[in-house]
Design an enzyme around this catalytic site. Structure first.
Site, PDB file in Angstrom:
ATOM      1  N   ALA A  65     -59.475  25.818  -5.746  1.00 42.92           N
ATOM      2  CA  ALA A  65     -58.936  26.080  -7.080  1.00 42.92           C
ATOM      3  C   ALA A  65     -59.890  25.446  -8.088  1.00 42.92           C
ATOM      4  O   ALA A  65     -60.577  24.462  -7.775  1.00 42.92           O
ATOM      5  CB  ALA A  65     -57.545  25.477  -7.181  1.00 42.92           C
ATOM      6  N   GLY A 109     -58.220  25.756  -2.120  1.00 45.85           N
ATOM      7  CA  GLY A 109     -57.697  27.104  -2.368  1.00 45.85           C
ATOM      8  C   GLY A 109     -58.545  28.189  -1.714  1.00 45.85           C
ATOM      9  O   GLY A 109     -58.042  29.277  -1.417  1.00 45.85           O
ATOM     10  N   GLU A 112     -57.300  28.382   1.681  1.00 47.02           N
ATOM     11  CA  GLU A 112     -55.938  28.930   1.593  1.00 47.02           C
ATOM     12  C   GLU A 112     -55.966  30.432   1.321  1.00 47.02           C
ATOM     13  O   GLU A 112     -55.172  31.189   1.872  1.00 47.02           O
ATOM     14  CB  GLU A 112     -55.157  28.182   0.515  1.00 47.02           C
ATOM     15  CG  GLU A 112     -54.934  26.726   0.911  1.00 47.02           C
ATOM     16  CD  GLU A 112     -54.456  25.857  -0.245  1.00 47.02           C
ATOM     17  OE1 GLU A 112     -55.178  25.763  -1.262  1.00 47.02           O
ATOM     18  OE2 GLU A 112     -53.365  25.298  -0.140  1.00 47.02           O
ATOM     19  N   GLU A 132     -58.056  18.426  -0.827  1.00 51.34           N
ATOM     20  CA  GLU A 132     -57.280  18.096  -2.036  1.00 51.34           C
ATOM     21  C   GLU A 132     -56.939  16.616  -2.123  1.00 51.34           C
ATOM     22  O   GLU A 132     -56.846  16.043  -3.207  1.00 51.34           O
ATOM     23  CB  GLU A 132     -55.985  18.924  -2.075  1.00 51.34           C
ATOM     24  CG  GLU A 132     -56.184  20.397  -2.375  1.00 51.34           C
ATOM     25  CD  GLU A 132     -56.394  21.253  -1.142  1.00 51.34           C
ATOM     26  OE1 GLU A 132     -56.724  20.713  -0.060  1.00 51.34           O
ATOM     27  OE2 GLU A 132     -56.225  22.481  -1.258  1.00 51.34           O
TER      28      GLU A 132
END
Ligand code: CAA
Length: 258
Positions: A65, A109, A112, A132
């Site tokens: 992200a 992300g 993911e 993270e």
């Protein structure tokens, strides 16, 4: 349709979507979510398209992200925006099959997003991770859940708690990816695999995808019942009649998609 952060092209019945923010190693920002949501919706709605491939660059599938987009937001912002929810409701919601073709970094992300695909084909350069924790947070787009289902508790804990990266070999050994190919062959291999899927009876492909996903979301008895019912529903399609007749007549099937 034009997009800011991705490239989309059609190769016969296969849609190829390429993440295209090289300056940020394809970090996933709001614009990319919006572009990918629109691209996957267009793919799902297009009756000429039957499989998709999502890929990144040689260096990065996606490095997570977008940290620069998140750095100044506070907790209320994240909560009120229901931050990350669109990935589940727009991208995972895609009903037709799609493959992630991963080279280089697939972190946070990015890992993911790859795990949202129906399966992952990895280049030998692929590196997966959920780092993270190093940012004072935890996965927010499914990492703790999908990674654990894919590789089991021990390895998922190891990855999430240390933030270390897992190379392609380890990822294949652990069940995270379906296979590894040399980096130079990644796209060709993924497109060929997608073309194989795209040549299948389309409703059967959608139902097979749905059924395997149900295995992760329900108990065995309910899953087996659902599988039987889905099988029975597919037997009502014209493509079932064609598929079985074609087998008996020793010729390839010609699909109607219904
Ligand atoms: N967000 C925003 N920008 C990012 C980014 C990210 N996740 N990852 C890399 N970039 C940017 C860098 O800031 C840099 O931009 P500038 O040149 O403008 O500074 C550019 O991409 C190139 O990155 P590096 O110079 O860092 O490249 P490198 O080869 O030295 O290192 C890397 C590569 C190891 C992947 C490193 O970039 C990195 O650690 N990135 C962050 C990985 C990460 O923590 N991901 C998790 C994000 S949080 C998340 O994803 C939450 C969730 O659950 C959804």
């Amino acid at each position: 349709m034009t997009y800011e952060t991705i490239l989309v092209e059609q190769r016969d019945a296969v849609t190829l979507i390429t993440l295209n923010r090289p300056q940020a190693l394809n970090a996933l920002n709001g614009q990319m979510l919006s572009d990918l949501s629109a691209a996957f919706a267009a793919y799902d709605a297009d009756p000429t398209q039957h499989c998709a491939v999502l890929t990144g660059s040689e260096k990065a599938f996606a490095a997570g992200a977008d940290i620069k987009e998140m750095v100044d937001k506070d907790g209320a912002d994240f909560f009120l925006e229901d931050f990350f929810s669109g990935w589940q409701s727009k991208v995972v919601a895609t009903r037709k099959p799609w493959i992630a073709a991963v080279a280089g970094f697939a972190l946070g992300g990015g890992c993911e997003l790859a795990m949202m695909a129906d399966f992952i084909i990895a280049a030998d350069t692929a590196k997966f991770g959920q780092p993270e924790i190093k940012l004072g947070v935890a996965p927010g787009m499914g990492g703790s859940q999908r990674l654990t289902r894919a590789v089991g508790k021990a390895k998922a804990m190891d990855m999430c708690l240390t933030g270390r990266m897992m190379g392609a070999e380890e990822a294949e050994r652990s069940g995270l990816v379906s296979r590894i190919v040399p980096a130079a062959e990644l796209l060709d291999d993924a497109l060929k695999t997608a073309a194989t899927i795209a040549a299948m009876p389309p409703m059967a492909a959608m139902v097979n995808k749905e059924m395997v996903n149900i295995a992760f979301e329900t108990g065995l008895a309910q899953g087996l019942l659902t599988e039987r019912r889905m099988f029975q529903i597919l037997t009502a399609t014209e493509d079932k009649k064609e598929g079985m007749t074609a087998f008996v007549e020793k010729r390839p099937g010609v699909w109607k998609g219904r």
